[in-house]
Motif scaffolding. Structure first.
Motif, PDB file in Angstrom:
ATOM      1  N   SER A 195     -42.160  28.811 -62.801  1.00 18.80           N
ATOM      2  CA  SER A 195     -42.373  28.775 -64.256  1.00 18.80           C
ATOM      3  C   SER A 195     -41.077  29.045 -65.033  1.00 18.80           C
ATOM      4  O   SER A 195     -41.068  28.973 -66.260  1.00 18.80           O
ATOM      5  CB  SER A 195     -43.445  29.798 -64.653  1.00 18.80           C
ATOM      6  OG  SER A 195     -43.028  31.099 -64.285  1.00 18.80           O
ATOM      7  N   ILE A 196     -40.006  29.404 -64.324  1.00 14.51           N
ATOM      8  CA  ILE A 196     -38.709  29.590 -65.004  1.00 14.51           C
ATOM      9  C   ILE A 196     -37.675  28.639 -64.394  1.00 14.51           C
ATOM     10  O   ILE A 196     -36.503  28.993 -64.269  1.00 14.51           O
ATOM     11  CB  ILE A 196     -38.220  31.060 -64.913  1.00 14.51           C
ATOM     12  CG1 ILE A 196     -38.044  31.503 -63.452  1.00 14.51           C
ATOM     13  CG2 ILE A 196     -39.163  32.005 -65.648  1.00 14.51           C
ATOM     14  CD1 ILE A 196     -37.172  32.730 -63.293  1.00 14.51           C
ATOM     15  N   TYR A 197     -38.132  27.464 -64.028  1.00 13.00           N
ATOM     16  CA  TYR A 197     -37.301  26.545 -63.236  1.00 13.00           C
ATOM     17  C   TYR A 197     -35.894  26.360 -63.806  1.00 13.00           C
ATOM     18  O   TYR A 197     -34.905  26.428 -63.083  1.00 13.00           O
ATOM     19  CB  TYR A 197     -38.007  25.188 -63.112  1.00 13.00           C
ATOM     20  CG  TYR A 197     -37.346  24.285 -62.103  1.00 13.00           C
ATOM     21  CD1 TYR A 197     -37.542  24.488 -60.739  1.00 13.00           C
ATOM     22  CD2 TYR A 197     -36.517  23.253 -62.514  1.00 13.00           C
ATOM     23  CE1 TYR A 197     -36.932  23.680 -59.801  1.00 13.00           C
ATOM     24  CE2 TYR A 197     -35.898  22.440 -61.572  1.00 13.00           C
ATOM     25  CZ  TYR A 197     -36.114  22.665 -60.226  1.00 13.00           C
ATOM     26  OH  TYR A 197     -35.491  21.867 -59.294  1.00 13.00           O
ATOM     27  N   ARG A 237     -43.335  36.512 -58.928  1.00 14.35           N
ATOM     28  CA  ARG A 237     -44.052  36.640 -60.201  1.00 14.35           C
ATOM     29  C   ARG A 237     -43.900  35.390 -61.066  1.00 14.35           C
ATOM     30  O   ARG A 237     -44.664  35.188 -62.008  1.00 14.35           O
ATOM     31  CB  ARG A 237     -43.541  37.869 -60.960  1.00 14.35           C
ATOM     32  CG  ARG A 237     -42.092  37.786 -61.391  1.00 14.35           C
ATOM     33  CD  ARG A 237     -41.565  39.171 -61.769  1.00 14.35           C
ATOM     34  NE  ARG A 237     -42.328  39.777 -62.833  1.00 14.35           N
ATOM     35  CZ  ARG A 237     -42.127  39.561 -64.135  1.00 14.35           C
ATOM     36  NH1 ARG A 237     -41.184  38.723 -64.508  1.00 14.35           N
ATOM     37  NH2 ARG A 237     -42.859  40.163 -65.035  1.00 14.35           N
ATOM     38  N   ASN A 238     -42.940  34.525 -60.728  1.00 11.18           N
ATOM     39  CA  ASN A 238     -42.725  33.308 -61.523  1.00 11.18           C
ATOM     40  C   ASN A 238     -43.359  32.057 -60.916  1.00 11.18           C
ATOM     41  O   ASN A 238     -43.192  30.961 -61.457  1.00 11.18           O
ATOM     42  CB  ASN A 238     -41.222  33.069 -61.716  1.00 11.18           C
ATOM     43  CG  ASN A 238     -40.598  34.172 -62.526  1.00 11.18           C
ATOM     44  OD1 ASN A 238     -41.110  34.545 -63.576  1.00 11.18           O
ATOM     45  ND2 ASN A 238     -39.509  34.743 -62.026  1.00 11.18           N
ATOM     46  N   ALA A 284     -32.103  42.568 -55.427  1.00  7.70           N
ATOM     47  CA  ALA A 284     -32.943  41.393 -55.155  1.00  7.70           C
ATOM     48  C   ALA A 284     -34.262  41.509 -55.903  1.00  7.70           C
ATOM     49  O   ALA A 284     -34.800  42.609 -56.072  1.00  7.70           O
ATOM     50  CB  ALA A 284     -33.199  41.256 -53.653  1.00  7.70           C
ATOM     51  N   ALA A 285     -34.774  40.361 -56.319  1.00  5.87           N
ATOM     52  CA  ALA A 285     -36.117  40.324 -56.890  1.00  5.87           C
ATOM     53  C   ALA A 285     -37.094  40.768 -55.801  1.00  5.87           C
ATOM     54  O   ALA A 285     -37.065  40.241 -54.690  1.00  5.87           O
ATOM     55  CB  ALA A 285     -36.444  38.908 -57.342  1.00  5.87           C
ATOM     56  N   PHE A 286     -37.922  41.756 -56.109  1.00  4.68           N
ATOM     57  CA  PHE A 286     -38.862  42.312 -55.117  1.00  4.68           C
ATOM     58  C   PHE A 286     -40.084  41.408 -55.050  1.00  4.68           C
ATOM     59  O   PHE A 286     -40.925  41.418 -55.949  1.00  4.68           O
ATOM     60  CB  PHE A 286     -39.240  43.738 -55.543  1.00  4.68           C
ATOM     61  CG  PHE A 286     -40.151  44.438 -54.584  1.00  4.68           C
ATOM     62  CD1 PHE A 286     -39.768  44.665 -53.267  1.00  4.68           C
ATOM     63  CD2 PHE A 286     -41.385  44.917 -54.997  1.00  4.68           C
ATOM     64  CE1 PHE A 286     -40.607  45.335 -52.371  1.00  4.68           C
ATOM     65  CE2 PHE A 286     -42.231  45.589 -54.119  1.00  4.68           C
ATOM     66  CZ  PHE A 286     -41.833  45.799 -52.808  1.00  4.68           C
ATOM     67  N   ASN A 287     -40.139  40.613 -53.996  1.00  2.00           N
ATOM     68  CA  ASN A 287     -41.219  39.639 -53.845  1.00  2.00           C
ATOM     69  C   ASN A 287     -41.938  39.835 -52.505  1.00  2.00           C
ATOM     70  O   ASN A 287     -41.812  39.024 -51.602  1.00  2.00           O
ATOM     71  CB  ASN A 287     -40.660  38.195 -53.880  1.00  2.00           C
ATOM     72  CG  ASN A 287     -40.209  37.757 -55.243  1.00  2.00           C
ATOM     73  OD1 ASN A 287     -40.556  38.371 -56.247  1.00  2.00           O
ATOM     74  ND2 ASN A 287     -39.441  36.679 -55.301  1.00  2.00           N
ATOM     75  N   PRO A 288     -42.705  40.937 -52.348  1.00  4.46           N
ATOM     76  CA  PRO A 288     -43.404  41.108 -51.067  1.00  4.46           C
ATOM     77  C   PRO A 288     -44.501  40.054 -50.869  1.00  4.46           C
ATOM     78  O   PRO A 288     -44.867  39.736 -49.751  1.00  4.46           O
ATOM     79  CB  PRO A 288     -44.006  42.511 -51.180  1.00  4.46           C
ATOM     80  CG  PRO A 288     -44.095  42.785 -52.648  1.00  4.46           C
ATOM     81  CD  PRO A 288     -42.984  42.017 -53.299  1.00  4.46           C
ATOM     82  N   GLY A 289     -44.985  39.521 -51.968  1.00  4.17           N
ATOM     83  CA  GLY A 289     -45.966  38.431 -51.903  1.00  4.17           C
ATOM     84  C   GLY A 289     -45.423  37.253 -52.702  1.00  4.17           C
ATOM     85  O   GLY A 289     -44.245  36.920 -52.615  1.00  4.17           O
ATOM     86  N   HIS A 297     -35.337  42.934 -67.579  1.00  5.68           N
ATOM     87  CA  HIS A 297     -35.750  42.719 -68.963  1.00  5.68           C
ATOM     88  C   HIS A 297     -37.110  42.027 -69.037  1.00  5.68           C
ATOM     89  O   HIS A 297     -37.931  42.304 -69.921  1.00  5.68           O
ATOM     90  CB  HIS A 297     -34.682  41.881 -69.685  1.00  5.68           C
ATOM     91  CG  HIS A 297     -35.032  41.545 -71.094  1.00  5.68           C
ATOM     92  ND1 HIS A 297     -35.654  40.363 -71.450  1.00  5.68           N
ATOM     93  CD2 HIS A 297     -34.867  42.235 -72.253  1.00  5.68           C
ATOM     94  CE1 HIS A 297     -35.856  40.349 -72.750  1.00  5.68           C
ATOM     95  NE2 HIS A 297     -35.393  41.464 -73.261  1.00  5.68           N
ATOM     96  N   ASP A 298     -37.360  41.110 -68.091  1.00  9.66           N
ATOM     97  CA  ASP A 298     -38.606  40.339 -68.096  1.00  9.66           C
ATOM     98  C   ASP A 298     -39.764  41.071 -67.403  1.00  9.66           C
ATOM     99  O   ASP A 298     -40.845  40.492 -67.224  1.00  9.66           O
ATOM    100  CB  ASP A 298     -38.389  38.979 -67.420  1.00  9.66           C
ATOM    101  CG  ASP A 298     -37.447  38.098 -68.232  1.00  9.66           C
ATOM    102  OD1 ASP A 298     -37.233  38.392 -69.420  1.00  9.66           O
ATOM    103  OD2 ASP A 298     -36.917  37.123 -67.656  1.00  9.66           O
ATOM    104  N   GLY A 299     -39.514  42.322 -66.988  1.00  6.45           N
ATOM    105  CA  GLY A 299     -40.608  43.112 -66.405  1.00  6.45           C
ATOM    106  C   GLY A 299     -40.720  43.022 -64.896  1.00  6.45           C
ATOM    107  O   GLY A 299     -41.715  43.481 -64.331  1.00  6.45           O
ATOM    108  N   GLY A 300     -39.729  42.437 -64.235  1.00  8.08           N
ATOM    109  CA  GLY A 300     -39.776  42.331 -62.774  1.00  8.08           C
ATOM    110  C   GLY A 300     -39.257  43.590 -62.100  1.00  8.08           C
ATOM    111  O   GLY A 300     -38.577  44.406 -62.714  1.00  8.08           O
ATOM    112  N   GLN A 301     -39.593  43.737 -60.837  1.00 13.14           N
ATOM    113  CA  GLN A 301     -39.106  44.865 -60.024  1.00 13.14           C
ATOM    114  C   GLN A 301     -37.937  44.381 -59.161  1.00 13.14           C
ATOM    115  O   GLN A 301     -37.988  43.287 -58.583  1.00 13.14           O
ATOM    116  CB  GLN A 301     -40.229  45.402 -59.129  1.00 13.14           C
ATOM    117  CG  GLN A 301     -39.819  46.491 -58.160  1.00 13.14           C
ATOM    118  CD  GLN A 301     -39.460  47.807 -58.858  1.00 13.14           C
ATOM    119  OE1 GLN A 301     -40.222  48.320 -59.667  1.00 13.14           O
ATOM    120  NE2 GLN A 301     -38.282  48.350 -58.540  1.00 13.14           N
TER     121      GLN A 301
END
Ligand code: SF4
Ligand code: SF4
Length: 244
Positions: free
Chosen positions: A98-100, A89-90, A81-86, A33-37
């Motif tokens: 930023s979404i602690y 996004r938060n 899983a949240a796709f975080n190769p780097g 919903h928040d635009g994450g992959q």
């Protein structure tokens, strides 16, 4: 004497970069919903057969789901899983989340292990050495000291058990039906997030879809075929095979 392990997060932010963060079904919905992959990681095993770690039998059975595969049955475990190769996004410019207050369960639990069969090994974690020399007691022997943290671990395990049927149904609805064999690798998919969010919003029924196991080792594949399972070693097009 039972050893006590201390831990105090330094806020270095290293665990927020280069790690795909496992999400509960509800968290995956919010991430989409928040635009994450979201990346979908799939592994499978046969009950009391290939791919099943005997010492983790109850744990892996609880967090897996039976699917049709050839003339046999496999059990698949699915991780959204949240796709975080780097950087996540938060993660903000000051390396703060930023979404602690709304961060995923796994982010609240790190560096503690969720799998009860995995001992916590500080050297395998991203936390700097000083993090293990400060702060309150984290573990006394193998027992978590903080009851709140223990409750989060239990909540994560419970979500794993409760979400698995829906996660498999979402995979089937989106055609993500090729799995790796547990211990041999994962298959990884990056679904279209619009379609993913749609499937999550209205989780379809299990339609008995046939699954395939991606296995490149010929001996392993022959053993699985002996169980009546359908295997492939074709180069993947819609997914990646991450072999061990
Ligand atoms: S959601 Fe927050 S705590 Fe979790 S990985 Fe991203 S920045 Fe880190
Ligand atoms: S890597 Fe460890 S010390 Fe650094 S922010 Fe994450 S939990 Fe804290």
């Amino acid at each position: 004497m039972t050893a006590t392990l201390r831990f105090g997060c330094t806020g270095c932010g290293k665990c927020c970069s280069g790690h795909h963060v496992p999400l509960t079904l509800a968290e995956a919905g919010r991430w989409a919903h928040d635009g994450g992959q979201v990346v979908v990681l799939i592994e499978a095993f046969v009950t009391d057969g290939p791919g099943m770690p005997v010492e983790q039998r109850e744990h892996v059975l609880r967090r897996s789901y039976p699917v049709a595969c050839g003339n046999g049955q496999a059990r698949v475990s699915v991780t959204f899983a949240a796709f975080n190769p780097g950087r996540c996004r938060n993660l903000d410019d000051n390396d703060r989340c930023s979404i602690y207050e709304q961060r995923p369960l796994v982010c609240r639990i790190y560096p503690v292990e969720i799998n009860p069969h995995l001992p916590l090994r500080p050297e395998a974690k991203d936390c700097p050495p000083e993090a293990w020399q400060q702060g309150p007691a984290l573990l006394h022997g193998t027992q978590l000291v903080d009851a709140g943290l223990e409750a989060l671990v239990q909540a994560s395990r419970q979500a794993d058990r409760e979400d698995i049927a829906a996660k498999v149904a979402v995979c089937q609805a989106l055609g993500m039906t090729t799995s790796a064999l547990k211990g041999n690798g994962f298959t990884a998919y990056l679904p279209d997030m619009g379609a993913f969010a749609g499937a999550l919003a209205q989780v379809p029924d299990d339609d008995g879809t046939q699954w395939t196991l991606h296995v490149e080792d010929e001996t392993l594949a022959a053993g699985l075929q002996g169980h009546g399972l359908h295997t492939t070693n074709e180069p993947p097009v819609y997914y990646a095979f991450i072999g061990f």
